[in-house]
Design a protein around this motif. Structure first.
Motif, PDB file in Angstrom:
ATOM      1  N   SER A   1      68.672  17.957   9.876  1.00 29.72           N
ATOM      2  CA  SER A   1      68.907  18.287  11.320  1.00 29.72           C
ATOM      3  C   SER A   1      67.942  17.860  12.060  1.00 29.72           C
ATOM      4  N   GLU A   2      67.902  17.580  13.238  1.00 31.27           N
ATOM      5  CA  GLU A   2      66.784  17.181  14.232  1.00 31.27           C
ATOM      6  C   GLU A   2      67.128  17.192  15.462  1.00 31.27           C
ATOM      7  N   PRO A   3      66.104  17.151  16.507  1.00 30.92           N
ATOM      8  CA  PRO A   3      66.381  17.549  17.941  1.00 30.92           C
ATOM      9  C   PRO A   3      67.203  16.381  18.237  1.00 30.92           C
ATOM     10  N   LEU A   4      68.518  16.464  19.247  1.00 24.92           N
ATOM     11  CA  LEU A   4      69.305  15.542  19.649  1.00 24.92           C
ATOM     12  C   LEU A   4      68.455  14.490  20.426  1.00 24.92           C
ATOM     13  N   ASP A   5      68.823  13.448  20.236  1.00 23.35           N
ATOM     14  CA  ASP A   5      68.091  12.182  20.744  1.00 23.35           C
ATOM     15  C   ASP A   5      67.643  12.369  22.254  1.00 23.35           C
ATOM     16  N   TYR A   6      68.540  12.906  23.063  1.00 17.66           N
ATOM     17  CA  TYR A   6      68.227  12.956  24.480  1.00 17.66           C
ATOM     18  C   TYR A   6      67.958  14.356  24.922  1.00 17.66           C
ATOM     19  N   ASP A   7      67.711  15.378  24.202  1.00 16.39           N
ATOM     20  CA  ASP A   7      67.092  16.570  24.401  1.00 16.39           C
ATOM     21  C   ASP A   7      65.639  16.327  24.433  1.00 16.39           C
ATOM     22  N   LYS A   8      64.732  17.196  24.848  1.00 22.14           N
ATOM     23  CA  LYS A   8      63.562  17.031  24.725  1.00 22.14           C
ATOM     24  C   LYS A   8      63.027  17.162  23.161  1.00 22.14           C
ATOM     25  N   ASN A   9      62.690  15.729  22.709  1.00 20.40           N
ATOM     26  CA  ASN A   9      62.591  15.752  21.311  1.00 20.40           C
ATOM     27  C   ASN A   9      61.383  15.543  20.588  1.00 20.40           C
ATOM     28  N   ASP A  10      60.350  15.507  21.808  1.00 22.31           N
ATOM     29  CA  ASP A  10      58.775  15.827  21.039  1.00 22.31           C
ATOM     30  C   ASP A  10      58.390  17.168  20.999  1.00 22.31           C
ATOM     31  N   VAL A  11      58.800  17.762  20.036  1.00 21.95           N
ATOM     32  CA  VAL A  11      58.738  19.166  19.694  1.00 21.95           C
ATOM     33  C   VAL A  11      57.858  19.472  18.328  1.00 21.95           C
ATOM     34  N   PRO A  12      57.188  20.499  18.316  1.00 19.78           N
ATOM     35  CA  PRO A  12      56.410  21.034  17.136  1.00 19.78           C
ATOM     36  C   PRO A  12      57.700  21.080  15.966  1.00 19.78           C
ATOM     37  N   ILE A  13      57.481  20.949  14.966  1.00 17.94           N
ATOM     38  CA  ILE A  13      58.241  20.862  13.661  1.00 17.94           C
ATOM     39  C   ILE A  13      58.734  22.420  13.648  1.00 17.94           C
ATOM     40  N   ASP A  14      57.705  23.240  13.799  1.00 16.16           N
ATOM     41  CA  ASP A  14      57.859  24.623  13.495  1.00 16.16           C
ATOM     42  C   ASP A  14      58.650  25.233  14.496  1.00 16.16           C
ATOM     43  N   SER A  15      59.154  24.573  15.450  1.00 15.87           N
ATOM     44  CA  SER A  15      60.360  24.949  16.339  1.00 15.87           C
ATOM     45  C   SER A  15      61.750  24.934  15.842  1.00 15.87           C
ATOM     46  N   TYR A  16      61.925  24.491  14.588  1.00 19.04           N
ATOM     47  CA  TYR A  16      62.838  23.978  13.869  1.00 19.04           C
ATOM     48  C   TYR A  16      64.206  24.855  14.519  1.00 19.04           C
ATOM     49  N   LYS A  17      64.148  26.343  14.330  1.00 15.16           N
ATOM     50  CA  LYS A  17      65.357  27.086  14.299  1.00 15.16           C
ATOM     51  C   LYS A  17      65.699  26.901  15.874  1.00 15.16           C
ATOM     52  N   LYS A  18      64.766  26.524  16.769  1.00 12.23           N
ATOM     53  CA  LYS A  18      65.232  26.629  18.169  1.00 12.23           C
ATOM     54  C   LYS A  18      65.724  25.365  18.650  1.00 12.23           C
ATOM     55  N   THR A  19      65.111  24.124  18.336  1.00 16.22           N
ATOM     56  CA  THR A  19      65.220  23.260  18.893  1.00 16.22           C
ATOM     57  C   THR A  19      65.928  21.930  17.654  1.00 16.22           C
ATOM     58  N   PHE A  20      66.241  22.184  16.609  1.00 12.94           N
ATOM     59  CA  PHE A  20      66.925  21.404  15.966  1.00 12.94           C
ATOM     60  C   PHE A  20      68.219  21.351  15.913  1.00 12.94           C
ATOM     61  N   LYS A  21      69.113  20.426  15.686  1.00 18.14           N
ATOM     62  CA  LYS A  21      70.727  20.551  15.597  1.00 18.14           C
ATOM     63  C   LYS A  21      71.147  19.786  14.679  1.00 18.14           C
ATOM     64  N   GLY A  22      72.517  20.001  13.981  1.00 22.13           N
ATOM     65  CA  GLY A  22      73.079  19.253  13.331  1.00 22.13           C
ATOM     66  C   GLY A  22      74.026  18.641  14.106  1.00 22.13           C
ATOM     67  N   ALA A  23      74.889  17.363  13.843  1.00 27.86           N
ATOM     68  CA  ALA A  23      75.744  16.708  14.314  1.00 27.86           C
ATOM     69  C   ALA A  23      76.755  16.034  13.519  1.00 27.86           C
TER      70      ALA A  23
END
Ligand code: K7E
Ligand code: CUA
Length: 651
Positions: A170-192
């Motif tokens: 899982s990772e932030p969606l391409d066009y979300d704000k995707n330059d994020v700290p890795i430890d924000s995983y639960k909040k900002t990462f998604k599956g597709a």
């Protein structure tokens, strides 16, 4: 790729290395012997793993018939090196000439393998490819946006309405704000989850929609069939949502999930315009059999559905201990999931799943909106003491299932109705996937089973530090599984698909019709061959026929030119390719099929005489099939001149 955390005491093979296989059939030699000139009974298409390709083998002989290049450049036939095929390997990241391919999947009609196309995933730079089984060529590759690690992919629905794939990372969606700290995983990462629509006639793929799902690791999938036609099932692990040291952190919970998606419902929502259009950036590469040329288009949009907003679309079924494979019985009623670290194989009932959904028999929610069904309510039962490290299951159509045990290194046969283990056969060693022809379809051809092993140890002659990967063929026509044959494979085979040869033979293309060749640089007759300079670009329109290349004497090329040699093979007969190579070209050869045109780019770096020749032994006078370039200095006045034999080719 398998990463399994095990207590040290378990991390050994239960089968002791040894040359003699205890389960070897006394008639093995007879059963695998395909007399010279005779055809095999079954095609097996095995993924090449980190080779990025697919290999076609004959079964029962285990003979390698062809390596079909898919995601990796292949110097053997110029795939990914010729101008025509370079676009196949284009991505939103530019030219990516390699991938890691795991899961071949035959196209299905009414839940049966139809022998038309073979799909396969690129795991690393997420892509799905479609191979045309009439030509054994890769016809199409589509990149998938919003995904990292296209592992749970590509699996066909019952009529190949879709091939589906899901993300491993899982990772932030391409066009979300995707330059994020890795430890924000639960909040900002998604599956597709990607649904790629497949055209019934042409096989053409397009990314229809993507479902946004919780940030787990999605591992494998199979679509439902028959009663479960509308559904597709995925295993997921790392429901802990860890982002570091997954070996430990993703093995905390006693159960992860099988995710069930009602794809019919998703399709309906999309047709009701419930999807959200979203900017995207992904390559879609298509090879044309008429132009013999691939084109790459960068697509700019995808459509997504956030599953948390649409009740009834997705359900989770708890599944013990890091589930890996998920397989659906031929009747579509049972869903078999394999927990890599589990001591049982849970078998879910589709009927019970529907009942549990009806009764809202929930055991909590994921993201406060996706129901988790109660384990006991959806379970048909557990296969007890199957062995250690269950990974993948296939079916023989006679009421039996066969599961690979990675850790205890065996194939275990069990009965679907009562879940009793009835037979076990050692594998040498550490099996990953296994395949039965049609073994994931409605109609298995339950005579053979091929198990693909991760480790071979002492089974073959040593080849330095890296030993070969291997498949083993078992006869499963009787009560007991019998080992027939070991044969080495290319790359690392993961999954495979196998199909009786009739379904593939009837569609075979023997050569391409010259009159239908619409390649922009095709030369349909030797008299039309020519050399055309345009500034520093030189186009050479060359023909090949037994046993000469025309023209074969070419002068007026200069250092610093960009030379494109377009070779058209004029032959109109089966099995007469011509090759083409130039001394010093920073490129591979071309291997041109009858009726086809292929182009080689060459930048001569020095003055002199440069031989070129046909690389494929095509006739008794193959060694005569050659020619010369004369390369002059950049400021020379050597005129363009070309000829063959005593008759100069018309200028
Ligand atoms: Cu089990 Cu990538 Cu299908 Cu390999 S995966 S074994
Ligand atoms: Cu053409 Cu050798």
């Amino acid at each position: 790729m398998l990463a399994i955390a095990l207590p040290a005491s378990l991390a050994i093979h239960s089968c002791k290395p040894g040359k003699i296989s205890s389960n070897l059939d006394a008639d093995a030699a007879q059963k695998v012997y395909v007399a010279p000139g005779k055809y095999d009974e079954v095609y097996a298409f095995m993924s090449g793993g980190f080779s990025g390709q697919v290999a076609a083998y004959g079964i029962p002989s285990g003979r390698l018939l062809k390596v079909i290049p898919v995601f990796s450049q292949n110097p053997e036939n110029g795939y990914g090196y010729s101008e025509e095929t370079k676009p196949m390997l284009n991505t939103s990241h530019g030219f990516v000439p390699w991938d890691d391919s795991h899961h071949p999947e035959l196209s299905k009609t009414n839940g049966e393998d139809d022998g038309r196309w073979l799909f396969i995933n690129g795991n690393n730079t997420p892509r799905i490819a479609r191979i045309n089984l009439a030509t054994f060529k890769t016809d199409e590759i589509i990149e998938l946006p919003n995904i990292g690690g296209n592992h749970a992919s590509p699996f066909c629905t019952e009529n190949t309405e879709y091939v589906v794939g899901n993300t491993r990372f899982s990772e932030p969606l391409d066009y979300d704000k995707n330059d994020v700290p890795i430890d924000s995983y639960k909040k900002t990462f998604k599956g597709a989850v990607s649904f790629v629509k497949v055209d019934k006639e042409s096989g053409a793929m397009n990314l229809a929609f993507q479902l946004i799902v919780p940030p787990f690791n999605y591992d494998l999938a199979h679509a439902g069939k028959g009663v479960s036609h509308d559904w597709v099932f995925f295993t997921c692990y790392n429901t802990e949502q860890a982002h570091t040291l997954l070996e430990v952190n993703a093995s905390q919970r006693d159960k992860d999930f099988v995710m069930a998606i009602n794809w019919k419902k998703a399709e309906e929502l999309i047709s009701q315009a419930k999807g959200t259009k979203m900017p995207a950036n992904y390559a879609h590469n298509v090879y044309s059999e008429k132009t013999h040329t691939a084109t790459s288009t960068i697509e700019k949009e995808t459509q997504i559905l956030d599953v948390t907003k649409f009740p009834g679309l997705v359900y989770f079924m708890p599944c013990p201990k890091s589930p890996h494979g998920v397989d659906v019985t031929p009747d579509g009623e049972n869903i078999v999931a394999s927990g890599k670290l589990a001591a049982v194989i849970p078998v879910f009932s589709f009927k019970k799943m529907l009942d549990a959904i009806d009764k809202k028999d929930y055991d909590g929610m994921v993201d406060s909106s996706i129901p988790v069904l109660k384990y006991e309510s959806v379970l048909k039962g557990e296969v007890k003491k199957p062995g250690l490290g269950p990974l993948h299951t296939e079916f023989d159509g006679q009421g039996y299932a066969y599961t690979t045990m990675f850790v205890s290194s065996e194939v275990v046969k069990w009965k679907i109705d009562n879940l009793e283990v009835v037979d076990r056969s050692p594998a040498y060693y550490s099996p990953g996937h296994l395949v039965i022809p049609g073994g994931d379809s409605k109609k298995p051809y339950g005579k053979y089973l091929v198990v693909m092993n991760k480790i071979t140890k002492d089974r073959y002659l040593p080849t330095g530090p890296e030993l070969c990967q291997s498949a083993q063929l078992l006869d499963i026509s009787g009560e007991k599984m019998k080992l027939l044959l070991d044969f080495p494979t290319i790359g690392e085979p993961h999954y495979a698909q196998a199909i009786p040869v009739d379904k593939v033979l009837k569609n075979q293309v023997k050569f391409f019709k010259l009159e239908e060749n619409t390649n922009a640089y095709a030369t349909k007759a030797e008299k039309d061959s020519k050399v055309v300079r345009n500034g520093k670009r030189v186009d050479i329109y060359m023909t090949a026929i037994r046993s000469h290349l025309a023209p074969d004497n070419i002068e007026g090329i200069k250092v610093g030119d960009e030379v494109f040699v377009h070779v058209t093979n004029l032959e109109q007969d089966w099995d007469v390719p011509h090759g083409f190579a130039i001394k010093g070209a920073n490129n591979a050869e071309l291997l041109v099929m009858p009726g086809e045109t292929c182009s080689l780019k060459w930048s001569p770096d020095r003055t002199g005489i440069f031989p070129f020749y046909c690389t494929d032994f095509c006739s008794a006078l193959h060694q005569e099939m050659q020619g010369y370039f004369r390369v002059s200095s950049a400021d020379a006045n050597t005129p363009i001149k070309y000829s063959i034999g005593v008759n100069p080719v018309t200028q």
